[in-house]
Design an enzyme around this catalytic site. Structure first.
Site, PDB file in Angstrom:
ATOM      1  CG  ASP A  93      45.635  41.913-118.275  1.00 17.84           C
ATOM      2  OD1 ASP A  93      46.365  40.952-118.602  1.00 17.84           O
ATOM      3  OD2 ASP A  93      45.527  42.951-118.962  1.00 17.84           O
ATOM      4  CB  SER A 126      50.361  46.000-122.743  1.00 18.26           C
ATOM      5  OG  SER A 126      49.247  46.642-123.287  1.00 18.26           O
ATOM      6  CG  HIS A 178      46.926  42.110-122.396  1.00 14.33           C
ATOM      7  ND1 HIS A 178      46.938  42.928-121.291  1.00 14.33           N
ATOM      8  CD2 HIS A 178      47.583  42.790-123.364  1.00 14.33           C
ATOM      9  CE1 HIS A 178      47.561  44.051-121.577  1.00 14.33           C
ATOM     10  NE2 HIS A 178      47.972  43.988-122.833  1.00 14.33           N
TER      11      HIS A 178
END
Length: 268
Positions: free
Chosen positions: A121, A216, A74
């Site tokens: 992911d 992230s 992502h």
């Protein structure tokens, strides 16, 4: 012969992975926390993109070989130009000693990445050149294929994400204790329920210490009995209610579920 050479290189890398020259201070936290000891997580990278002639931090990542970085799918956009900052502690110091910026050759996003359900992911970045390993730049170990960690196993999340919900991005690298939450607990209806799959791992959820926006793609660092550190997880998602919401631990891509995929892409 080429396959043997690649395998030998990977084994050589694995034999010297996950041991920082400057051991981390293991009492700090991320959200509501403290700065990490400089260069104590030397495999942590900053993934940066170019906007208006300025490089901006967007995600973390983990150096797993001298020319490969693990991050989250992502974090990747086909419309952006990226570079990777290695050996960094303070993102505000452009020419920080022991750090350097490396271009990107190829980005492999998992072909089954699902942006709606946040599954698979994971992405692997091949750097434009090999980086020279040093006291400030080292590689993390990869976990054994399909390995799991027990409930409450002490791991640490690291990154330059927001210091608190809607707060500023950190200048200096942060770290925080994130005990592993077992799948049976994390998949309870009052925790994450059906959203959490067995290819994921949860950690934290005490409502105090957490990863946050900007972390992230970065690693969930877990120390083995031999003292070396492995990247057991990749920061994937958290609660929209805030970065340190009780019973909503950060959910990580479980790296041990993707070892075959990683090895395949590293040999392309």
């Amino acid at each position: 012969m080429l396959g043997i050479t690649v395998l030998a290189a990977l084994l050589a890398c694995a034999s010297s992975c996950g041991v920082p020259s400057f051991p981390p201070n293991l009492s700090a936290r991320v959200v509501g926390g403290e700065d990490a000891r400089p260069h104590s997580w030397p495999w942590q990278i900053s993934l940066q993109y170019l906007k208006n002639d300025t490089w901006r931090h967007t995600c973390g990542g983990t150096l797993i070989a001298s020319n490969f970085v693990l991050t989250a799918a992502h974090c990747i956009s086909n419309t952006r130009t990226y570079r990777v900052a290695v050996g960094k502690n303070n993102l505000e110091v452009e020419d920080e000693e022991g750090s350097l910026f490396v271009g990107v050759d190829t980005i492999h996003v998992h072909k089954r990445w699902n942006a709606l359900l946040l599954r698979n992911d994971i992405a692997l970045i091949k750097l434009a050149e090999h980086v020279e390993l040093s006291d400030t730049i080292q590689v993390a170990c990869l976990p054994e294929k399909d390995s799991l960690l027990p409930k409450d196993y002490p791991c640490y999340v690291t990154g330059w994400g927001r210091l608190w919900t809607n707060g500023p991005i950190a200048d200096k690298l942060q770290q925080g204790l994130q005990p592993v939450v077992d799948h049976a607990t994390c998949s309870r209806i009052d925790w994450w329920g059906f959203r959490v799959k067995k290819t994921m791992v949860c950690a934290g959820g005490d409502g105090v210490i957490s990863a946050c926006n900007g972390d992230s793609g970065g690693p969930l660092n877990c120390q083995l009995e031999n003292g070396s550190w492995e990247v057991f997880g990749i920061v994937s998602f958290g609660s929209r209610r805030g970065c340190n919401t009780r019973k909503k631990p950060v959910v990580y891509t479980r790296v041990s579920a993707y070892i075959d995929w990683i090895n395949e892409k590293m040999q392309l």
